[in-house]
Motif scaffolding. Structure first.
Motif, PDB file in Angstrom:
ATOM      1  N   ASN A   1       2.697 -40.343 -14.963  1.00  0.00           N
ATOM      2  CA  ASN A   1       3.485 -40.829 -13.821  1.00  0.00           C
ATOM      3  C   ASN A   1       4.151 -42.166 -14.136  1.00  0.00           C
ATOM      4  OD1 ASN A   1       2.973 -38.623 -12.222  1.00  0.00           O
ATOM      5  ND2 ASN A   1       1.203 -39.550 -11.229  1.00  0.00           N
ATOM      6  N   ARG A   2       3.497 -43.000 -14.897  1.00  0.00           N
ATOM      7  CA  ARG A   2       4.102 -44.275 -15.282  1.00  0.00           C
ATOM      8  C   ARG A   2       5.316 -44.034 -16.167  1.00  0.00           C
ATOM      9  NH1 ARG A   2       1.596 -49.393 -18.532  1.00  0.00           N
ATOM     10  NH2 ARG A   2       3.474 -50.639 -18.376  1.00  0.00           N
ATOM     11  N   GLY A   3       5.200 -43.091 -17.096  1.00  0.00           N
ATOM     12  CA  GLY A   3       6.332 -42.734 -17.954  1.00  0.00           C
ATOM     13  C   GLY A   3       7.492 -42.191 -17.146  1.00  0.00           C
ATOM     14  N   ILE A   4       7.181 -41.381 -16.149  1.00  0.00           N
ATOM     15  CA  ILE A   4       8.218 -40.824 -15.281  1.00  0.00           C
ATOM     16  C   ILE A   4       8.907 -41.952 -14.517  1.00  0.00           C
ATOM     17  CG2 ILE A   4       8.594 -39.433 -13.200  1.00  0.00           C
ATOM     18  CD1 ILE A   4       6.424 -37.510 -14.347  1.00  0.00           C
ATOM     19  N   LEU A   5       8.135 -42.887 -14.001  1.00  0.00           N
ATOM     20  CA  LEU A   5       8.722 -44.012 -13.262  1.00  0.00           C
ATOM     21  C   LEU A   5       9.591 -44.878 -14.173  1.00  0.00           C
ATOM     22  CD1 LEU A   5       9.061 -45.584 -10.669  1.00  0.00           C
ATOM     23  CD2 LEU A   5       6.962 -46.828 -11.213  1.00  0.00           C
ATOM     24  N   GLU A   6       9.121 -45.129 -15.390  1.00  0.00           N
ATOM     25  CA  GLU A   6       9.914 -45.915 -16.334  1.00  0.00           C
ATOM     26  C   GLU A   6      11.234 -45.212 -16.655  1.00  0.00           C
ATOM     27  OE1 GLU A   6       7.235 -46.469 -19.612  1.00  0.00           O
ATOM     28  OE2 GLU A   6       6.147 -48.083 -18.591  1.00  0.00           O
ATOM     29  N   ARG A   7      11.174 -43.908 -16.867  1.00  0.00           N
ATOM     30  CA  ARG A   7      12.395 -43.137 -17.132  1.00  0.00           C
ATOM     31  C   ARG A   7      13.294 -43.133 -15.900  1.00  0.00           C
ATOM     32  NH1 ARG A   7      12.975 -39.899 -21.552  1.00  0.00           N
ATOM     33  NH2 ARG A   7      14.277 -38.479 -20.342  1.00  0.00           N
ATOM     34  N   ALA A   8      12.688 -43.036 -14.708  1.00  0.00           N
ATOM     35  CA  ALA A   8      13.469 -43.015 -13.462  1.00  0.00           C
ATOM     36  C   ALA A   8      14.224 -44.325 -13.250  1.00  0.00           C
ATOM     37  CB  ALA A   8      12.567 -42.725 -12.272  1.00  0.00           C
ATOM     38  N   VAL A   9      13.624 -45.431 -13.633  1.00  0.00           N
ATOM     39  CA  VAL A   9      14.325 -46.710 -13.509  1.00  0.00           C
ATOM     40  C   VAL A   9      15.567 -46.709 -14.404  1.00  0.00           C
ATOM     41  CG1 VAL A   9      14.168 -49.198 -13.984  1.00  0.00           C
ATOM     42  CG2 VAL A   9      12.329 -48.043 -12.746  1.00  0.00           C
ATOM     43  N   ILE A  10      15.442 -46.160 -15.598  1.00  0.00           N
ATOM     44  CA  ILE A  10      16.583 -46.120 -16.512  1.00  0.00           C
ATOM     45  C   ILE A  10      17.641 -45.137 -16.029  1.00  0.00           C
ATOM     46  CG2 ILE A  10      17.329 -45.540 -18.855  1.00  0.00           C
ATOM     47  CD1 ILE A  10      14.533 -46.670 -19.763  1.00  0.00           C
ATOM     48  N   SER A  11      17.251 -43.892 -15.766  1.00  0.00           N
ATOM     49  CA  SER A  11      18.248 -42.906 -15.330  1.00  0.00           C
ATOM     50  C   SER A  11      18.798 -43.254 -13.952  1.00  0.00           C
ATOM     51  CB  SER A  11      17.684 -41.482 -15.370  1.00  0.00           C
ATOM     52  OG  SER A  11      16.530 -41.355 -14.574  1.00  0.00           O
ATOM     53  N   GLY A  12      17.986 -43.851 -13.101  1.00  0.00           N
ATOM     54  CA  GLY A  12      18.463 -44.297 -11.792  1.00  0.00           C
ATOM     55  C   GLY A  12      19.451 -45.447 -11.905  1.00  0.00           C
ATOM     56  N   THR A  13      19.222 -46.338 -12.857  1.00  0.00           N
ATOM     57  CA  THR A  13      20.154 -47.446 -13.069  1.00  0.00           C
ATOM     58  C   THR A  13      21.491 -46.931 -13.591  1.00  0.00           C
ATOM     59  OG1 THR A  13      18.377 -49.040 -13.406  1.00  0.00           O
ATOM     60  CG2 THR A  13      20.523 -49.590 -14.362  1.00  0.00           C
ATOM     61  N   VAL A  14      21.449 -46.001 -14.527  1.00  0.00           N
ATOM     62  CA  VAL A  14      22.694 -45.404 -15.024  1.00  0.00           C
ATOM     63  C   VAL A  14      23.429 -44.735 -13.864  1.00  0.00           C
ATOM     64  CG1 VAL A  14      23.649 -43.599 -16.518  1.00  0.00           C
ATOM     65  CG2 VAL A  14      21.862 -45.119 -17.393  1.00  0.00           C
ATOM     66  N   SER A  15      22.708 -43.970 -13.067  1.00  0.00           N
ATOM     67  CA  SER A  15      23.307 -43.293 -11.910  1.00  0.00           C
ATOM     68  C   SER A  15      23.828 -44.281 -10.879  1.00  0.00           C
ATOM     69  CB  SER A  15      22.285 -42.381 -11.234  1.00  0.00           C
ATOM     70  OG  SER A  15      21.897 -41.362 -12.103  1.00  0.00           O
ATOM     71  N   GLY A  16      23.083 -45.336 -10.647  1.00  0.00           N
ATOM     72  CA  GLY A  16      23.503 -46.351  -9.680  1.00  0.00           C
ATOM     73  C   GLY A  16      24.796 -47.032 -10.096  1.00  0.00           C
ATOM     74  N   LEU A  17      24.894 -47.370 -11.369  1.00  0.00           N
ATOM     75  CA  LEU A  17      26.123 -47.994 -11.863  1.00  0.00           C
ATOM     76  C   LEU A  17      27.289 -47.014 -11.809  1.00  0.00           C
ATOM     77  CD1 LEU A  17      24.646 -49.991 -14.882  1.00  0.00           C
ATOM     78  CD2 LEU A  17      25.435 -50.913 -12.683  1.00  0.00           C
ATOM     79  N   ALA A  18      27.018 -45.754 -12.163  1.00  0.00           N
ATOM     80  CA  ALA A  18      28.077 -44.739 -12.140  1.00  0.00           C
ATOM     81  C   ALA A  18      28.570 -44.483 -10.715  1.00  0.00           C
ATOM     82  CB  ALA A  18      27.581 -43.439 -12.768  1.00  0.00           C
ATOM     83  N   THR A  19      27.643 -44.311  -9.784  1.00  0.00           N
ATOM     84  CA  THR A  19      28.056 -44.032  -8.405  1.00  0.00           C
ATOM     85  C   THR A  19      28.751 -45.226  -7.773  1.00  0.00           C
ATOM     86  OG1 THR A  19      25.852 -44.583  -7.552  1.00  0.00           O
ATOM     87  CG2 THR A  19      26.302 -42.258  -7.989  1.00  0.00           C
ATOM     88  N   ALA A  20      28.251 -46.421  -8.036  1.00  0.00           N
ATOM     89  CA  ALA A  20      28.901 -47.621  -7.495  1.00  0.00           C
ATOM     90  C   ALA A  20      30.296 -47.790  -8.079  1.00  0.00           C
ATOM     91  CB  ALA A  20      28.054 -48.868  -7.776  1.00  0.00           C
ATOM     92  N   GLY A  21      30.440 -47.498  -9.369  1.00  0.00           N
ATOM     93  CA  GLY A  21      31.751 -47.596 -10.008  1.00  0.00           C
ATOM     94  C   GLY A  21      32.745 -46.607  -9.440  1.00  0.00           C
ATOM     95  N   ILE A  22      32.329 -45.348  -9.306  1.00  0.00           N
ATOM     96  CA  ILE A  22      33.215 -44.321  -8.747  1.00  0.00           C
ATOM     97  C   ILE A  22      33.563 -44.666  -7.307  1.00  0.00           C
ATOM     98  CG2 ILE A  22      33.373 -41.887  -8.048  1.00  0.00           C
ATOM     99  CD1 ILE A  22      33.640 -42.242 -11.058  1.00  0.00           C
ATOM    100  N   ALA A  23      32.575 -45.081  -6.526  1.00  0.00           N
ATOM    101  CA  ALA A  23      32.829 -45.438  -5.127  1.00  0.00           C
ATOM    102  C   ALA A  23      33.808 -46.608  -5.037  1.00  0.00           C
ATOM    103  CB  ALA A  23      31.517 -45.786  -4.426  1.00  0.00           C
ATOM    104  N   SER A  24      33.630 -47.598  -5.888  1.00  0.00           N
ATOM    105  CA  SER A  24      34.512 -48.771  -5.860  1.00  0.00           C
ATOM    106  C   SER A  24      35.948 -48.411  -6.220  1.00  0.00           C
ATOM    107  CB  SER A  24      33.989 -49.853  -6.804  1.00  0.00           C
ATOM    108  OG  SER A  24      32.772 -50.367  -6.318  1.00  0.00           O
ATOM    109  N   PHE A  25      36.116 -47.605  -7.268  1.00  0.00           N
ATOM    110  CA  PHE A  25      37.475 -47.191  -7.642  1.00  0.00           C
ATOM    111  C   PHE A  25      38.108 -46.320  -6.562  1.00  0.00           C
ATOM    112  CE2 PHE A  25      36.117 -48.361 -12.008  1.00  0.00           C
ATOM    113  CZ  PHE A  25      37.141 -49.264 -12.265  1.00  0.00           C
ATOM    114  N   ALA A  26      37.317 -45.459  -5.947  1.00  0.00           N
ATOM    115  CA  ALA A  26      37.830 -44.640  -4.848  1.00  0.00           C
ATOM    116  C   ALA A  26      38.233 -45.526  -3.670  1.00  0.00           C
ATOM    117  CB  ALA A  26      36.785 -43.618  -4.411  1.00  0.00           C
ATOM    118  N   GLY A  27      37.415 -46.535  -3.401  1.00  0.00           N
ATOM    119  CA  GLY A  27      37.741 -47.469  -2.324  1.00  0.00           C
ATOM    120  C   GLY A  27      39.039 -48.210  -2.585  1.00  0.00           C
ATOM    121  N   LYS A  28      39.250 -48.619  -3.818  1.00  0.00           N
ATOM    122  CA  LYS A  28      40.489 -49.313  -4.171  1.00  0.00           C
ATOM    123  C   LYS A  28      41.680 -48.369  -4.014  1.00  0.00           C
ATOM    124  CE  LYS A  28      43.057 -52.602  -5.923  1.00  0.00           C
ATOM    125  NZ  LYS A  28      43.429 -53.762  -5.133  1.00  0.00           N
ATOM    126  N   HIS A  29      41.524 -47.144  -4.483  1.00  0.00           N
ATOM    127  CA  HIS A  29      42.609 -46.161  -4.415  1.00  0.00           C
ATOM    128  C   HIS A  29      42.922 -45.762  -2.967  1.00  0.00           C
ATOM    129  CE1 HIS A  29      45.120 -42.790  -5.573  1.00  0.00           C
ATOM    130  NE2 HIS A  29      44.394 -42.009  -4.787  1.00  0.00           N
TER     131      HIS A  29
END
Length: 175
Positions: free
Chosen positions: A4-32
């Motif tokens: 479970n600790r390994g899963i949480l550590e991986r989730a922080v990484i994949s969640g961070t990648v997803s968070g940056l990706a979703t925030a980036g797409i949302a921001s560009f969509a907002g600008k457009h």
């Protein structure tokens, strides 16, 4: 417990990648769509600040940072499901060490991509059809349905990114 600790550590990484990706797409969509990079993230902070947050276009610590952090926490939450249900958890490395395995597990992009898509679809259904409006992501207040689709696609790809990269590395090692 260690798994479970390994899963949480991986989730922080994949969640961070997803968070940056979703925030980036949302921001560009907002600008457009609205002329404001910050508007979709500001709208996400409606969870804490109420509907007033969705009407702010300018970047601010109060609305933009809060919205970004809420989105980031949400993507880590969804990443924990992805990692538990679909993440590789080092399975390929473990299988290579077993004496009775003739060859390592085949490298496939299907499982992580389908897993990311399944979790993103579940996130959409839960976020927009099952929970109270006060707790929706808020992007829908400032971007179109088409852009919302792109945001959830970014979530899916971000969740799977680590496993896709690992599979690509594994594939090239075998060549």
């Amino acid at each position: 417990m260690k798994n479970n600790r390994g899963i949480l550590e991986r989730a922080v990484i994949s969640g961070t990648v997803s968070g940056l990706a979703t925030a980036g797409i949302a921001s560009f969509a907002g600008k457009h769509e609205n002329g404001s990079y910050a508007a979709p993230l500001n709208a996400t902070s409606h969870i804490i600040w109420g509907e007033e947050a969705a009407h702010h276009d300018r970047p601010s610590l109060k609305y933009t940072l809060t919205g970004f952090l809420l989105n980031h926490a949400s993507t880590i939450f969804w990443a924990s499901f992805y990692e538990k249900l679909f993440g590789s958890h080092g399975t390929r490395q473990y299988m290579r060490r077993l004496p009775f395995t003739a060859s390592p597990e085949p490298v496939s992009l299907v499982k992580p991509l389908c897993g990311g898509a399944a979790v993103a679809a579940a996130a959409y259904v839960i976020d927009y059809h099952l929970i109270p409006k006060r707790f929706t992501p808020g992007f829908e207040k400032r971007v179109s349905g088409k852009s919302l689709t792109a945001i959830f696609a970014a979530l899916a790809v971000g969740l799977a990114a680590r496993d896709v990269i690992d599979a690509g590395i594994e594939f090239h090692k075998r060549r």
